[in-house]
Design an enzyme around this catalytic site. Structure first.
Site, PDB file in Angstrom:
ATOM      1  CG  HIS A  69      -3.476  -1.372  -2.622  1.00  0.00           C
ATOM      2  ND1 HIS A  69      -3.281  -2.710  -2.927  1.00  0.00           N
ATOM      3  CD2 HIS A  69      -2.237  -0.884  -2.280  1.00  0.00           C
ATOM      4  CE1 HIS A  69      -2.005  -3.013  -2.769  1.00  0.00           C
ATOM      5  NE2 HIS A  69      -1.352  -1.925  -2.371  1.00  0.00           N
ATOM      6  CB  CYS A  75       5.226  -0.356  -6.308  1.00  0.00           C
ATOM      7  SG  CYS A  75       3.786   0.442  -5.557  1.00  0.00           S
ATOM      8  N   GLY A 122       5.929  -2.323  -0.829  1.00  0.00           N
ATOM      9  CA  GLY A 122       6.563  -1.634   0.275  1.00  0.00           C
ATOM     10  C   GLY A 122       7.811  -2.368   0.746  1.00  0.00           C
TER      11      GLY A 122
END
Length: 439
Positions: free
Chosen positions: A393, A423, A425
């Site tokens: 990632h 998603c 952070g």
């Protein structure tokens, strides 16, 4: 959440087509900085893509790249990439940063410019060299260096030298600080632990998901399903042709031996069921209908819609649920109407939590304000060629990579609609609905 009344983020008067794309192998970070900087990775992927096009790089209207932490010699990395590609001085470029979804943000920004009629051809994508994220001096050392610089004579320098402490040499690891939310004080792994607790997700189910991710990527590599990858060549003549983090021999026994990383000793999130830290880049060419006709371009698909959502940072892993739901509602779709899904695998716990929340009646009613839950997302339609756990990632690139690969999956299976989501952070989610254009 007033999902039913939201309008699409992308104007629909002018369709936004995706012509093609390319990505680098994703190279697992391991100790010293890797052989490629973020701009090197982006240039390699983009050059390969543009060489397949029937127009010069100078024909682009814009270049947009996402990157979370470019190096000191890569300020406005999109402009650096554009110039190195030979786009010329007159092609503008800008960089975007939305943490894990920076690459998707680049696509979304490009799509809006094309849909509004402001551009016809845009190179967009994301890049990240996580192995090059800096190791920095702490504030005490910076202050000491400032005092040393101001000391003008030998006695002053001797006094300053006497104030130097061992603690001044403690480094600040940028990647660790960057993967910790400064508002709630939790690392991304700790937010995954929170979701595992909220949805009663077992360590065994997390490891099972991680093992399947590696198995799926290994199978995709064996079957030649990752043809969007272009080779990389370093300055020593070494060639990199494939993602190097895959573990085909991954097993439940091996994963079970790994200790928790973020909540010792009782946690469930380990290095084995988390995304790998990697270097990589992905880019796509977006075009208007006018550009498609003018240059006689093949079309891989089109961007139908996108959505950005916010939620509490401590549960940031549920971002895909908050972002995907409004898109489906706007288009009156349910899970069964989507042929394939790419949800970025930041953590196995996070993806599994999204699957639980997506079909949980109470969650959808109380947290999303919906009258009912969605039908389940079939396992055999989600991340069918693996994901972040097996291939890594690189935070600035993943948003572009999953959109590109989703379109490749749709093409391979002669399917129509796909949903890509991540998603983010800090407590956000991003989603993009795409469809294949039949030739």
């Amino acid at each position: 959440m007033n999902s039913e009344t939201r309008t699409s983020d992308i104007p629909q008067d002018n369709p936004v087509f995706i012509i093609d794309g390319a990505r680098t192998p994703q190279l697992k970070a391991g100790g010293p900085p890797g052989p490629f900087r973020a701009s090197d990775l982006a240039v390699s992927a983009a050059r390969s893509l543009l060489l397949r096009m029937p127009f010069d790089a100078s024909a682009l209207d814009e270049v947009i790249f996402g990157c979370v932490s470019s190096g000191p010699d890569e300020a406005n990395i999109a402009r650096v990439v554009s110039l190195r590609l030979g786009c010329g001085d007159k092609v503008p470029a800008f960089s975007v940063q939305r943490n894990c979804a920076s690459g998707m943000q680049a696509l979304d920004s490009a799509a809006k410019d094309i849909a509004s009629g402001r551009a016809d051809l845009i190179l967009a994508g994301g890049t990240e060299a996580m192995s090059h994220h800096p190791v920095m001096l702490n504030n005490a050392m910076v202050a000491w260096l400032a005092a040393w610089n101001q000391a003008r004579n030998l006695p002053a320098r001797i006094r300053t030298l006497g104030k130097l402490k061992v603690s001044h040499f403690k480094p600040v690891i940028a990647i660790l600080r960057g993967l910790t939310d400064p508002v709630v004080g939790l690392s991304m792994g700790q937010t995954a632990e929170q979701l595992a607790e909220d949805f009663n997700i077992s360590r065994e189910s997390m490891d099972q998901y991680a093992m399947r991710s590696h198995q799926r990527l290994a199978k995709a590599m064996e079957n030649g399903y990752l043809d969007e990858i272009i080779p990389l060549y370093d300055k020593d003549g070494n060639v990199y042709t494939a993602d190097n983090g895959v573990r085909p021999d991954s097993s439940m026994e091996k994963l079970a031996r790994l200790k928790p990383v973020f909540d010792r000793p009782v946690g469930k999130v380990t290095a084995g069921n988390s995304a790998q830290i990697t270097d990589g880049a992905a880019c796509l060419l977006l075009a208007s209908a006018r550009a498609v006709e003018e240059h006689q371009l093949p079309v891989l698909g089109r961007i139908v819609d996108s959505q950005w959502a916010g939620l509490e940072p401590a549960r940031m892993g549920l971002g895909p649920v908050y972002a995907m739901a409004p898109v489906l509602l706007r288009h009156q779709l349910d899970s069964s109407d989507i042929d394939y899904w790419e949800i970025n695998e930041a953590f196995a716990a996070q993806v599994l939590a999204c699957m639980h929340a997506w079909q949980d009646q109470d969650f959808c009613m109380q947290s999303l304000g919906l009258p009912r839950a969605f039908s389940p997302i079939p396992e055999d339609k989600l991340n069918i060629d693996g994901g972040g756990i097996s291939l890594g990632h690189p935070v600035g690139a993943s948003g572009a990579r999953i959109v590109l690969h989703l379109l490749k999956v749709l093409e391979r299976n002669q399917a129509k609609q796909g949903m890509a989501s991540l998603c983010i952070g800090g407590g956000q989610g991003g989603a993009m609905l795409v469809e294949r254009i039949e030739s």
